[in-house]
Motif scaffolding. Structure first.
Motif, short mmCIF file in Angstrom:
data_model
loop_
_atom_site.label_atom_id
_atom_site.label_comp_id
_atom_site.label_asym_id
_atom_site.label_seq_id
_atom_site.Cartn_x
_atom_site.Cartn_y
_atom_site.Cartn_z
N LEU B 26 0.84 -1.21 0.00
CA LEU B 26 0.00 0.00 0.00
C LEU B 26 0.86 1.25 0.00
O LEU B 26 0.66 2.17 -0.77
CB LEU B 26 -0.89 0.01 1.24
N LEU B 27 1.86 1.23 0.89
CA LEU B 27 2.69 2.43 1.04
C LEU B 27 3.55 2.67 -0.20
O LEU B 27 3.87 3.79 -0.53
CB LEU B 27 3.56 2.30 2.28
N ASN B 28 3.92 1.58 -0.86
CA ASN B 28 4.82 1.75 -2.00
C ASN B 28 4.09 1.90 -3.32
O ASN B 28 4.70 2.18 -4.34
CB ASN B 28 5.78 0.57 -2.09
N SER B 29 2.77 1.70 -3.29
CA SER B 29 2.03 1.69 -4.55
C SER B 29 2.12 3.02 -5.27
O SER B 29 1.69 3.16 -6.39
CB SER B 29 0.57 1.36 -4.29
N ILE B 30 2.68 4.02 -4.64
CA ILE B 30 2.64 5.35 -5.21
C ILE B 30 4.01 5.86 -5.53
O ILE B 30 4.20 6.99 -5.86
CB ILE B 30 2.00 6.28 -4.17
N ARG B 65 0.09 10.76 -7.59
CA ARG B 65 -0.89 9.70 -7.33
C ARG B 65 -2.27 10.13 -7.75
O ARG B 65 -2.49 11.29 -8.10
CB ARG B 65 -0.87 9.30 -5.85
N LYS B 66 -3.18 9.17 -7.73
CA LYS B 66 -4.57 9.45 -8.08
C LYS B 66 -5.46 9.11 -6.90
O LYS B 66 -5.19 8.14 -6.19
CB LYS B 66 -5.00 8.59 -9.26
N ALA B 67 -6.55 9.88 -6.75
CA ALA B 67 -7.53 9.57 -5.71
C ALA B 67 -8.37 8.39 -6.19
O ALA B 67 -8.45 8.13 -7.39
CB ALA B 67 -8.41 10.78 -5.44
N PRO B 68 -8.99 7.66 -5.25
CA PRO B 68 -9.76 6.47 -5.64
C PRO B 68 -10.98 6.81 -6.51
O PRO B 68 -11.43 7.95 -6.53
CB PRO B 68 -10.20 5.89 -4.30
N TRP B 69 -11.49 5.82 -7.20
CA TRP B 69 -12.71 5.90 -8.01
C TRP B 69 -12.64 7.00 -9.09
O TRP B 69 -13.55 7.80 -9.24
CB TRP B 69 -13.94 6.14 -7.13
N TYR B 73 -6.23 14.05 -9.42
CA TYR B 73 -4.82 13.75 -9.67
C TYR B 73 -3.97 14.63 -8.78
O TYR B 73 -4.20 15.83 -8.67
CB TYR B 73 -4.48 14.04 -11.14
N TYR B 74 -3.00 14.00 -8.13
CA TYR B 74 -2.09 14.72 -7.25
C TYR B 74 -0.80 14.94 -8.04
O TYR B 74 -0.13 13.98 -8.39
CB TYR B 74 -1.84 13.86 -6.01
#
Lengths: 703, 100
Positions: B26-30, B65-69, B73-74
């Motif tokens: 989870l932490l590395n997914s970004i 990163r992207k927010a869910p659903w 976009y960050y």
């Protein structure tokens, strides 16, 4: 250069000197304003809009009145957001009441590559200005010195490096402001953009000899330009070209600065924010943390605020009791103990919730977390026409609609703000609890299903979910109906995380509480007095006659002491204006299964939903201060005309549904009027009333 | 009895290991940050806002990163961070930066 402004000086000789704080959102502008203005702020409104203008009047050292104005934050004078439109109007019209004689431009020294754009535009307008560089404690002195000298030279003005945290240099600015009329700063710097004949022709403007006037006309023309016209695309291209040209200048200054340590500092700060955001904006963890924060806030306003609220209720009731025993029993003491005191209590009782909610919101806003909430939830809520920030209002509406509606002020888009505050009162608030508690026993028996679920608990939850569902549905419906006037644009900077400043938070709480008490409070107070009048007066002579009859009746029935008093009270209420209106509206509410007694309760509980319990107790001769349980027992014995139980499940459900939807709350009406205007407040009242009537009608006739 | 105990012990360890791994994932997914050079902004109305907050052709934009659903976009430009809606991100015409 500046000729035009000398006239303004002369013209405004007798008027106060306007010093306006201008800067990007998150530039530290408002913190600096608060630090310099202290606790004497007044909140005014910009003409025609509900955006607040914070104002402080100061007495200058040389006798001149000085007015400090905190103008809305903006990125550019080519406006996109509502705030930017207001700033544009204020700066491009010299006759605007807040047109600044001096602009105090505030920029975050860490973000100068982004925050100098607006500065160059204000410079071109020829408004005399001072520059304040904030957050200097986050970068090294060398960088600060570099920018201080550069900006002072380029814009030919004074530059103050300040720190809102340590208070460095704030005293110097304050001193300067108090002497501003004598120091008479002028804008001696040349316009950055040359608005020559061809450029102005391309957007259909005439060229004037004064470059400041040309700039003013350019910015002013954004107010009139309509989309879908032939000129529009030319104008957009003009704006883009104009802005890019300004960036070329700014980029030049930045490139010169690369030699300094500037770069390293910024990297460090953004590294920290990036690390924190890996967790806080994570798709799963971020949402979980936000849910946790919401849970804490909700707990605080739902249960923690209960103590001071009970204390307030208790002390007002005690005061009323004391006064009642001291004062003679006449109209004045009745007005005081049943009208004025409950009216005041109805205002003061909301202060704990408002203060607690805004304590949390101000902290979250200050540290920079709120924009992350928007990032996480924007998509979900924009589908039904709301904003990521709406979730705060919707959740806290579960405790009380008053602070919740006030919290929508942080939503920048006017449309999204209106939609959010329109649906908040549909979210089941804590005042519905006593009503549901009185009725739920009549709707479903106290039994468990599937061995574990309490049926009454499920019915409670059903009523709650019904409210939430209708709130979201209403938002979606309005979203489809209401024309989208403004382009919905999100694109926003996510500020660096920072420590909250406690004075700032205190000021937010104070201003929220005082604006509620002073503005919504007036309306609440007036309605409370009106309700008191309705419940204790009638046509001349009638009440006295009714009381006399009731006393004899009580004697005949052998009632004594308090029981007799309660009986007399119920008769008086029945014969008062409120009672008459209850009878009068009976035909209107009979299709819902209600009788005139419920009619009276509907009228008096417009003060607040929980008053339903008190009024019903009075009507059933129990005296007004009874427990819900006693009332429930009494209601259970009430019989219908045909001898069956009056509060059948169907009737109780119809009533509960009515209370779920109807806007039985004068304070919500008042606060809605304060945050929007009368037409929205009344529209909301009528919509919720219609919704309640139709749903109750369906329940009564279909079940 | 002992066998049962060992089985539970195994499951316990397996769950623990799995939880640790998934948390790390989870932490590395970004962590795969993508860098792009901004070439052009398509929609003029959005362009005005994007430019005024500092996102304009010639700048390097990093998708963090992207927010869910299908949410926001960050992104990062220079040292500042931004939240963009999907349509705002898509109006930015970019070309991937050569990493090395």
């Amino acid at each position: 250069m500046g000729d035009d402004h000398h006239e303004t000086y002369g013209f405004k000789m007798s008027q106060p000197l306007n010093i306006a704080f201008i800067g990007n959102p998150n530039s530290g502008k408002t913190s600096l304003f608060n630090a310099l203005s202290g606790l004497n702020q007044k909140v005014g409104n910009f003409p025609g809009v509900t955006v607040e203008a914070k104002i402080v009047n100061l007495q200058g050292e040389f006798g001149k009145q000085i007015k400090l104005i905190d103008l809305p934050g903006a990125y550019s004078l080519f406006p996109v957001s509502e705030d930017e439109k207001i700033l544009n109007q204020c700066l491009s019209q010299t006759d605007h009441p807040y047109y600044p004689d001096i602009a105090l431009y505030v920029a975050d020294v860490r973000l100068l590559d982004k925050q100098l754009l607006l500065l160059t535009q204000i410079n071109d307008l020829g408004i005399p200005m001072l520059i304040c560089l904030t957050n200097i404690d986050h970068v090294d002195p060398e960088t600060v010195g570099y920018w201080k000298n550069l900006l002072a030279e380029k814009f030919n003005t004074i530059v103050f490096p300040v720190s809102n945290r340590t208070g460095e240099n704030q005293a110097e600015i304050k001193k300067w402001i108090l002497q501003a009329d004598v120091l008479k700063i002028e804008n001696k710097s040349a316009a950055l953009i040359d608005y020559n004949y061809e450029r102005l022709q391309s957007i259909g403007l005439n060229s004037l000899p004064n470059p400041n006037e040309n700039a003013r006309n350019v910015f002013k023309s954004t107010q009139q330009i309509k989309s879908n016209t032939a000129q529009y695309s030319d104008f957009i291209r003009f704006q883009i070209q104009d802005t890019m040209e300004r960036y070329q200048h700014i980029d030049g200054w930045i490139t010169e600065s690369i030699g300094t340590n500037d770069h390293q500092n910024k990297k460090y700060k953004s590294l920290f924010t990036a690390k924190v955001d890996r967790i806080l904006t994570h798709p799963v963890l971020g949402l979980a943390i936000f849910m946790g924060i919401l849970f804490v806030i909700f707990q605080m306003i739902f249960s923690f605020a209960q103590w001071p609220m009970d204390a307030i209720d208790g002390s007002f009731a005690w005061m009323a009791n004391q006064l009642q025993s001291v004062l003679p029993n006449n109209g004045f003491s009745s007005l005081l103990t049943r009208g004025i005191l409950p009216g005041l209590a109805g205002i003061v009782v909301f202060i704990p919730q408002i203060a607690i909610l805004f304590l949390f919101l101000a902290i979250l806003e200050e540290i920079g977390y709120m924009s992350r909430v928007v990032y996480l939830l924007d998509h979900l809520f924009s589908k039904i026409g709301l904003n990521g920030r709406s979730v705060i209002g919707l959740i806290s509406g579960g405790a009380c609609a008053i602070p919740a509606i006030m919290s929508t002020r942080s939503i920048n888009s006017k449309r999204e703000r209106l939609l959010t505050s329109f649906v908040i009162p549909l979210i089941p608030c804590s005042a519905r609890l006593p009503v549901y508690a009185a009725l739920i026993g009549f709707i479903v028996p106290r039994e468990t299903v599937f061995g574990i679920f309490n049926q009454q608990g499920l019915a409670f939850m059903g009523l709650y979910l019904l409210g939430i569902f209708l709130a979201l549905l209403t938002a979606y419906g309005l979203h489809l109906i209401l024309p989208a006037k403004e382009n919905s644009i999100l694109a926003m900077p996510l500020p660096f995380y920072q420590w909250p400043q406690w004075t700032q938070i205190w000021l937010t709480i104070r201003s929220k509480v005082s604006s509620f008490v002073l503005q919504a409070g007036k309306i609440i107070f007036l309605i409370a007095i009106l309700l008191w009048f309705l419940a204790s007066y009638s046509f001349p002579g009638q009440l006295e006659k009714a009381e006399e009859q009731a006393r004899t009746e009580a004697l005949n029935r052998g009632l004594t002491g308090e029981t007799a008093d309660h009986y007399v009270e119920s008769v008086i209420l029945e014969n008062s204006f409120a009672g008459k209106i209850g009878h009068l509206v009976e035909p209107l509410i009979r299709p819902l299964g209600f009788d005139w007694k419920i009619g009276i309760a509907l009228i008096t509980s417009f003060a607040a939903r929980e008053v339903f319990v008190g009024t019903m107790s009075t009507i059933y001769s129990l005296g007004p201060n009874n427990e819900v349980n006693t009332l429930r027992e009494k209601m259970a014995t009430e019989l219908d005309k045909d001898g069956s139980v009056f509060y059948s499940p169907r009737r109780a459900l119809s009533l509960a549904v009515f209370y779920a939807f109807a806007m039985q709350c004068m304070s919500t009406l008042a606060v809605m009027k304060r945050e929007t205007n009368w037409s929205w407040a009344i529209g909301q009242f009528l919509y919720m009333g219609a919704l309640a009537w139709i749903s109750s009608f369906l329940v009564w006739n279909l079940f | 009895m002992i066998c049962e105990f060992l089985a539970i012990y195994d499951i316990y360890h397996w769950v623990l290991k799995w939880a640790k791994l998934s948390l790390r994932a989870l932490l590395n997914s970004i962590s795969d940050t993508l860098e792009y050079l901004i070439l052009q902004l398509l929609d003029p109305m959005l362009a005005i806002r994007l430019i005024s907050i500092g996102i304009y052709p010639g700048k390097v934009i990093k998708l963090i990163r992207k927010a869910p659903w299908g949410g926001c976009y960050y992104v990062q430009v220079d040292q500042s961070f931004f939240a963009l809606r999907k349509n705002e991100w898509e109006t930015i015409i970019t070309k991937p930066m050569d990493l090395k």
